[in-house]
Motif scaffolding. Structure first.
Motif, PDB file in Angstrom:
ATOM      1  N   GLU A  95       0.826  -1.207   0.000  1.00  0.00           N
ATOM      2  CA  GLU A  95       0.000   0.000   0.000  1.00  0.00           C
ATOM      3  C   GLU A  95       0.860   1.257   0.000  1.00  0.00           C
ATOM      4  OE1 GLU A  95      -4.011  -1.127   2.390  1.00  0.00           O
ATOM      5  OE2 GLU A  95      -2.280  -0.608   3.610  1.00  0.00           O
ATOM      6  N   THR A  96       2.159   1.085   0.199  1.00  0.00           N
ATOM      7  CA  THR A  96       3.049   2.227   0.371  1.00  0.00           C
ATOM      8  C   THR A  96       4.086   2.294  -0.741  1.00  0.00           C
ATOM      9  OG1 THR A  96       2.801   1.927   2.758  1.00  0.00           O
ATOM     10  CG2 THR A  96       4.585   3.367   2.015  1.00  0.00           C
ATOM     11  N   PRO A 122      -4.474  -0.307  -4.697  1.00  0.00           N
ATOM     12  CA  PRO A 122      -5.265   0.933  -4.729  1.00  0.00           C
ATOM     13  C   PRO A 122      -5.590   1.393  -3.327  1.00  0.00           C
ATOM     14  CG  PRO A 122      -6.588  -0.935  -5.469  1.00  0.00           C
ATOM     15  CD  PRO A 122      -5.192  -1.443  -5.244  1.00  0.00           C
ATOM     16  N   ALA A 123      -5.797   2.699  -3.184  1.00  0.00           N
ATOM     17  CA  ALA A 123      -6.179   3.260  -1.879  1.00  0.00           C
ATOM     18  C   ALA A 123      -7.522   2.687  -1.458  1.00  0.00           C
ATOM     19  CB  ALA A 123      -6.252   4.786  -1.979  1.00  0.00           C
ATOM     20  N   PRO A 124      -7.704   2.469  -0.169  1.00  0.00           N
ATOM     21  CA  PRO A 124      -8.988   1.944   0.298  1.00  0.00           C
ATOM     22  C   PRO A 124     -10.125   2.907   0.002  1.00  0.00           C
ATOM     23  CG  PRO A 124      -7.471   2.308   2.154  1.00  0.00           C
ATOM     24  CD  PRO A 124      -6.763   2.712   0.904  1.00  0.00           C
ATOM     25  N   ARG A 125     -11.269   2.344  -0.289  1.00  0.00           N
ATOM     26  CA  ARG A 125     -12.470   3.165  -0.519  1.00  0.00           C
ATOM     27  C   ARG A 125     -13.172   3.392   0.804  1.00  0.00           C
ATOM     28  NH1 ARG A 125     -14.878  -0.243  -5.525  1.00  0.00           N
ATOM     29  NH2 ARG A 125     -12.877  -0.527  -6.481  1.00  0.00           N
ATOM     30  N   HIS A 126     -13.586   4.612   1.014  1.00  0.00           N
ATOM     31  CA  HIS A 126     -14.301   4.923   2.281  1.00  0.00           C
ATOM     32  C   HIS A 126     -15.741   5.183   2.013  1.00  0.00           C
ATOM     33  CE1 HIS A 126     -10.626   4.956   4.580  1.00  0.00           C
ATOM     34  NE2 HIS A 126     -10.068   5.720   3.642  1.00  0.00           N
TER      35      HIS A 126
END
Length: 126
Positions: A95-96, A122-126
């Motif tokens: 993730e980084t 991918p960045a987490p969806r909020h």
């Protein structure tokens, strides 16, 4: 896993990953030499985690691979996961940005390290 080997296995960098490898580095490795407890042998590799945050880890893995104490080893920076299909390393993920995975193999009497660039998740969806 109930007696069956998984088709795909994701291995993270927490203590839970250690049970899958033939040999692994532990914190005791730096204090008392090394701890290479034979494990369940799902994966026939050595394992070194926290490659980027534990300054003694990389040189110790290199020494043990060069000596033949550790087999070919898969190592990771914090935040990197390894994905296996059977016993084959098929992907690395993080993730980084900037984190890495590494394959450390013995060539003659020395260890050679190859960096494997993780696929950025991918960045987490909020």
């Amino acid at each position: 896993m109930h007696g069956r080997r998984p088709r795909v296995m994701y291995v993270g960098t927490a203590i839970g990953d250690a049970e899958h490898f033939a040999a692994r580095m532990s914190e005791a490795a730096r204090v008392a030499g090394f701890d290479l407890t034979p494990l369940r042998l799902f994966l026939p590799y050595g394992n070194g985690v926290r490659y980027d945050t534990d300054p003694g880890r990389r040189p110790l893995v290199h020494r043990l691979v060069a000596e033949g104490t550790l087999p070919l080893s898969h190592c990771t920076d914090d935040g990197v996961g390894l994905v296996y299909r059977g016993t084959e390393l098929v992907d690395t993920v993080s993730e980084t940005p900037g984190k890495g995975a590494y394959v450390v193999r013995r060539e003659g009497d020395r260890a050679v390290e190859e960096r494997v660039e993780p696929r950025l998740l991918p960045a987490p969806r909020h």
